[in-house]
Design a protein around this motif. Structure first.
Motif, PDB file in Angstrom:
ATOM      1  N   LYS A 146       0.989  -1.325  -0.006  1.00  0.00           N
ATOM      2  CA  LYS A 146      -0.104   0.078  -0.167  1.00  0.00           C
ATOM      3  C   LYS A 146       0.966   1.390  -0.136  1.00  0.00           C
ATOM      4  N   SER A 147       0.228   2.444  -0.171  1.00  0.00           N
ATOM      5  CA  SER A 147       0.922   3.603   0.042  1.00  0.00           C
ATOM      6  C   SER A 147       1.448   3.850   1.176  1.00  0.00           C
ATOM      7  N   THR A 148       1.027   3.032   2.238  1.00  0.00           N
ATOM      8  CA  THR A 148       1.419   3.309   3.637  1.00  0.00           C
ATOM      9  C   THR A 148       2.281   2.236   4.191  1.00  0.00           C
ATOM     10  N   SER A 149       2.698   1.388   3.116  1.00  0.00           N
ATOM     11  CA  SER A 149       3.524   0.261   3.650  1.00  0.00           C
ATOM     12  C   SER A 149       5.168   0.791   3.374  1.00  0.00           C
ATOM     13  N   PHE A 150       5.805   0.717   4.567  1.00  0.00           N
ATOM     14  CA  PHE A 150       7.095   1.051   4.716  1.00  0.00           C
ATOM     15  C   PHE A 150       7.984  -0.238   5.246  1.00  0.00           C
TER      16      PHE A 150
END
Length: 243
Positions: free
Chosen positions: A169-173
């Motif tokens: 996701k765009s929030t995966s780090f």
């Protein structure tokens, strides 16, 4: 022994340990190249005619660990992306299917996701859609085909076992890791000595390029991890074991 000169011609096997939990996350013993680079910033005070450098200051210590591998795993992709692994997946599939003698029914090998079936004549792939209804695995055409016993069927396939999916996701780090490297050094006295690298805290960069080719060498995946300082200002240990 302490002053012996030595050289290396072997890759590091790397163990990635979750920095927060202190538990092993990945044993990366299949790399082809592992490179450790230390970096720093130098600035200077200048003074006098000709603007010469007078005083040097060092800072911004850091570096990278770069790994090149032709062998990959789902766990390695998870390490780079920080994505979550699940045991289910949906994706579109294409099949060339036979029509029954009446020219109206096609039986698929599996039940498609509801509302996902699209049918085309075999000689008009992705052309004019054929109207149909679907019940379980059976697709019924609204108008019987004539002069053809094949159709092209596209549908959404859902799998809930035998699959690993990484959802990015765009929030995966990525997580932070402590990395333990294991390789060997060979001295001019023909001794082979164990050599260890300990990166106190490193953060995998999110960049990943997955290439697929039908010629040439197998594709190489490059992973770059930034070296950070831990709570005690440690960045990197280089350990030579004199046996």
């Amino acid at each position: 022994m302490s002053n012996a000169t030595m050289a290396n011609r072997e890759v590091c096997d790397l163990i990635f340990v979750d920095y927060a939990t202190k538990k092993p996350f990945l044993n990366l013993d299949f790399a082809n190249v592992s490179t450790t680079e230390l970096t720093g910033e130098s600035v200077f005070a200048y003074g006098g005619k000709g603007h010469p450098k007078r005083v040097q200051f060092s800072g911004e210590r850091g570096g990278t660990i770069t790994i090149e591998t032709q062998v990959q795993s789902v766990k390695l992709w998870q390490l780079i992306t920080g994505g979550e692994v699940s045991k289910s997946a949906k994706f579109v599939t294409r099949v060339e299917a036979a029509v029954n003698e009446a020219g109206t029914e096609i039986t698929l090998a599996e039940t498609p996701v509801a509302g996902s079936v699209v049918v085309y004549a075999a000689d008009d792939d992705c052309g004019t859609e054929l109207a149909c209804t679907v019940a379980d695995k059976v697709v019924t055409l609204s108008t019987a085909l004539s002069g053809s016993d094949k159709v092209i069927v596209y549908y959404m396939k859902e799998m809930n076992e035998g699959v690993q999916r990484i959802n990015i996701k765009s929030t995966s780090f990525p997580k932070n890791f402590t990395v333990y490297g294991d390789t060997i050094m060979k001295t001019e006295n023909d001794e082979v000595l164990p050599y260890r690298i300990v990166a106190a805290k490193c953060a995998p960069q999110s960049n990943m390029s997955l290439s697929f080719s039908n010629s040439g060498d197998p594709s190489t995946l490059t992973i770059t991890c930034d070296l950070l300082a831990d709570a005690d200002d440690n960045i990197l240990d280089l350990i030579l074991i004199e046996e």
